[in-house]
Design an enzyme around this catalytic site. Structure first.
Site, PDB file in Angstrom:
ATOM      1  N   HIS A 204     -17.856  -3.744  56.956  1.00 32.86           N
ATOM      2  CA  HIS A 204     -18.655  -3.992  55.593  1.00 32.86           C
ATOM      3  C   HIS A 204     -19.568  -2.317  55.909  1.00 32.86           C
ATOM      4  CE1 HIS A 204     -18.322  -8.310  55.363  1.00 32.86           C
ATOM      5  NE2 HIS A 204     -17.606  -7.780  54.513  1.00 32.86           N
ATOM      6  N   GLU A 207     -23.432  -2.276  56.307  1.00 32.75           N
ATOM      7  CA  GLU A 207     -24.264  -2.866  57.701  1.00 32.75           C
ATOM      8  C   GLU A 207     -24.072  -1.545  58.765  1.00 32.75           C
ATOM      9  OE1 GLU A 207     -21.521  -6.128  58.080  1.00 32.75           O
ATOM     10  OE2 GLU A 207     -22.179  -6.908  56.204  1.00 32.75           O
ATOM     11  N   ARG A 263     -20.733  -2.457  49.762  1.00 40.60           N
ATOM     12  CA  ARG A 263     -20.304  -3.231  51.117  1.00 40.60           C
ATOM     13  C   ARG A 263     -18.669  -3.043  51.279  1.00 40.60           C
ATOM     14  NH1 ARG A 263     -20.856  -9.053  53.045  1.00 40.60           N
ATOM     15  NH2 ARG A 263     -18.731 -10.138  52.491  1.00 40.60           N
ATOM     16  N   HIS A 333     -20.842  -7.017  62.804  1.00 35.92           N
ATOM     17  CA  HIS A 333     -21.456  -7.155  61.283  1.00 35.92           C
ATOM     18  C   HIS A 333     -22.809  -6.962  61.323  1.00 35.92           C
ATOM     19  CE1 HIS A 333     -17.778  -8.167  58.760  1.00 35.92           C
ATOM     20  NE2 HIS A 333     -17.203  -8.120  60.059  1.00 35.92           N
ATOM     21  N   GLU A 408     -22.964 -11.051  64.331  1.00 29.66           N
ATOM     22  CA  GLU A 408     -23.816 -10.455  63.288  1.00 29.66           C
ATOM     23  C   GLU A 408     -25.075 -10.102  64.104  1.00 29.66           C
ATOM     24  OE1 GLU A 408     -23.690 -10.573  59.975  1.00 29.66           O
ATOM     25  OE2 GLU A 408     -21.903 -12.090  59.590  1.00 29.66           O
TER      26      GLU A 408
HETATM   27  O1  0X9 Z   1     -19.200 -12.787  55.084  1.00 23.74           O
HETATM   28  C1  0X9 Z   1     -18.832 -12.058  55.906  1.00 23.74           C
HETATM   29  O2  0X9 Z   1     -17.903 -11.336  55.642  1.00 23.74           O
HETATM   30  C2  0X9 Z   1     -19.600 -12.231  57.260  1.00 23.74           C
HETATM   31  N1  0X9 Z   1     -21.183 -12.120  56.990  1.00 23.74           N
HETATM   32  S1  0X9 Z   1     -21.562 -10.583  56.561  1.00 23.74           S
HETATM   33  O3  0X9 Z   1     -22.900 -10.994  55.988  1.00 23.74           O
HETATM   34  N2  0X9 Z   1     -21.622  -9.733  57.508  1.00 23.74           N
HETATM   35  O4  0X9 Z   1     -21.069 -10.209  55.282  1.00 23.74           O
HETATM   36  C3  0X9 Z   1     -19.310 -13.299  57.850  1.00 23.74           C
HETATM   37  C4  0X9 Z   1     -17.910 -13.613  58.425  1.00 23.74           C
HETATM   38  C5  0X9 Z   1     -17.606 -14.692  59.144  1.00 23.74           C
HETATM   39  N3  0X9 Z   1     -16.180 -14.962  59.376  1.00 23.74           N
HETATM   40  C6  0X9 Z   1     -15.629 -15.630  58.415  1.00 23.74           C
HETATM   41  N4  0X9 Z   1     -16.000 -16.142  57.405  1.00 23.74           N
HETATM   42  N5  0X9 Z   1     -14.153 -15.517  58.763  1.00 23.74           N
HETATM   43 ZN    ZN Z   2     -20.458  -8.091  57.441  1.00 26.30          ZN
END
Ligand code: 0X9
Ligand code: ZN
Length: 446
Positions: A204, A207, A263, A333, A408
């Protein structure tokens, strides 16, 4: 040029710049700052609100605010949390606050003016200071500010040239706009064909702490390799380490030059309207399911099909080419301070979740022991929210990699994505601690 004369030449240049610095810094500092501090999209008057949303009705109302484009969800609507972080642009602030009062959701203003926060986040060195640094060290990288792709890639090349017996650089593909997807391989034991660990950052774009922390960790492992790999009990040296610090270089550059809060990647699949695919919804395991969207205008757009994006396809092809030697996959992330393991597509866990959970707890413990923050451990969909097409689910479900985590990084919402650069080193130390724990677990796999 020979190595010896290269060093002399660098010293000479460094000295020259030291002498000239007072004369040219005023001039060049301005141009360097202009380049860094003039993203086209302004967030003047935009606010970050922490909204109390404890009831399902309130959470639904916030979901609708996001779908209508009134707010951008920074934290996501996290299952067990009573608050949601939402970013509101200045022209919507009054309207959104009124809507929140209507649903009786209290809120606190966490960041009063996002543009101010953005301006304070990243103090950049002047071009003269940069050249001085380059002359002294042979590269432009620091961990005191967030650097552009060229500085980070330059640093990876520098490491490969300086430590040719320990590491090498390879390009595993190109981004939509043709930037290289550069991987640094660290091979402490020399020969190939060993167990391996994959680490990526920057899936992303906004980040920034992710590429910064990943590059900090790889700097430590390479430049202080004796300390990390040759300890008596350490088995870390038996692994091949593959690092892709910037998995989404186009998005990352865009977040520096145009829109700090970008993003997705920069694929203009729908000619002119709503560019970008969310790379973390584009991987080919349960692609297109819950928590992803078919609408290219959404932040969670999954792309035309699984692996429609060159960035995700390159990661998948490369990791799969290493076969079953890859024992761990870690993707960094931000933000929230979570250590997440699959599954992300649904609130279920894989059969070996106990192993994933216990190594996850060890990561959290290791982070605490290096003086780091407090991280929550759990499965992804249950701990955060369901989201399909993530790289972690693909790594576990398709590539069958045992120790798969999404970490994260900092913070827990004081600054969110706009984490000031002074947090790079603390966060980098957390990332390094995490990698060492996962590396030990990976090296013990059959
Ligand atoms: O939403 C996401 O892609 C991730 N959080 S973020 O705030 N960095 O965008 C979390 C991803 C966790 N993994 C999956 N959902 N597979
Ligand atoms: Zn992310």
């Amino acid at each position: 040029m020979e190595a010896g004369s290269r060093v002399l030449w660098r010293r000479y240049l460094a000295l020259l710049f030291l002498i000239l610095l007072p004369f040219c810094s005023a001039l060049s500092s301005r141009s360097a700052r202009d380049a860094e501090e003039a993203p086209t999209t302004s967030y003047a008057g935009a606010q970050l609100l922490r909204v109390n949303a404890s009831t399902p009705e309130q959470k639904d109302a916030i979901r609708r605010l996001e779908e209508s484009g009134d707010v951008d969800l920074w934290s996501g609507i996290v299952s067990h949390k009573k608050t949601v972080d939402v970013m509101v642009k200045s022209d919507k602030v009054q309207d959104v606050k009124q809507k929140l009062r209507k649903i009786r959701a209290e809120y606190a203003i966490v960041i009063n003016n996002l543009q101010d926060a953005i301006q304070k986040e990243n103090p950049v060195l002047s071009e003269a200071e940069m050249l001085l640094l380059e002359g002294r060290k042979g590269h432009r990288m620091t961990w005191h500010s967030y650097h552009r792709v060229s500085d980070m890639h330059g640093y990876m090349d520098f490491l490969a040239q300086t430590y040719p017996r320990l590491c090498s650089v390879m390009t595993i593909g190109s981004s939509v706009e043709g930037r290289p997807l550069k991987v640094l391989k660290i091979s402490p034991a020399g020969s190939t064909g060993k167990k391996a660990i994959w680490i990526d950052g920057g899936i992303h774009a906004r980040e920034w702490i992710s590429p910064a922390s990943v590059s900090f960790a790889l700097k430590e492992l390479v430049e202080n390799h004796d300390m990390h790999f040759n300890g008596k009990e350490s088995t870390l040296g038996s692994l091949d380490w593959y690092f892709l610090p910037i998995a989404n270089p186009d998005g990352y550059e865009h977040s520096h030059s145009q829109d700090r809060l970008w993003r997705k990647n920069r694929h203009d699949a729908h000619k002119g309207s709503c560019a970008g695919t969310d790379l973390n919804r584009n991987f080919g395991y349960r692609w297109g399911g819950a928590g992803s969207s078919r609408d290219p205008c959404r932040e969670i757009y999954a792309g035309r099909n699984a692996f429609s994006e060159p960035e995700t396809a390159a990661i998948s092809n490369f990791v799969k080419s290493k076969g079953q030697s890859v024992k761990a996959y870690i993707t960094f992330h931000s933000y929230g301070q979570y250590i997440l393991y699959p599954w992300g597509y649904d609130r279920k866990v894989p059969p070996d979740y106990r192993d994933l959970n216990s190594v996850g707890q060890k990561i959290a413990q290791a982070i605490r022991s290096v003086g780091g923050g407090s991280y929550t451990v759990g499965s992804s969909a249950a701990t955060l929210y369901p989201a399909s097409g993530g790289s972690d689910d693909w790594a576990k479900g398709s590539a069958r990699i045992k120790y798969t985590y999404t970490i994260e990084l900092r913070d827990t919402g004081r600054y969110g994505f706009i984490l000031p650069a002074e947090y790079i080193i603390p966060s980098g130390n957390e990332a390094l601690a995490a990698l060492k724990v996962v590396g030990e677990a990976a090296s013990q796999e059959p």
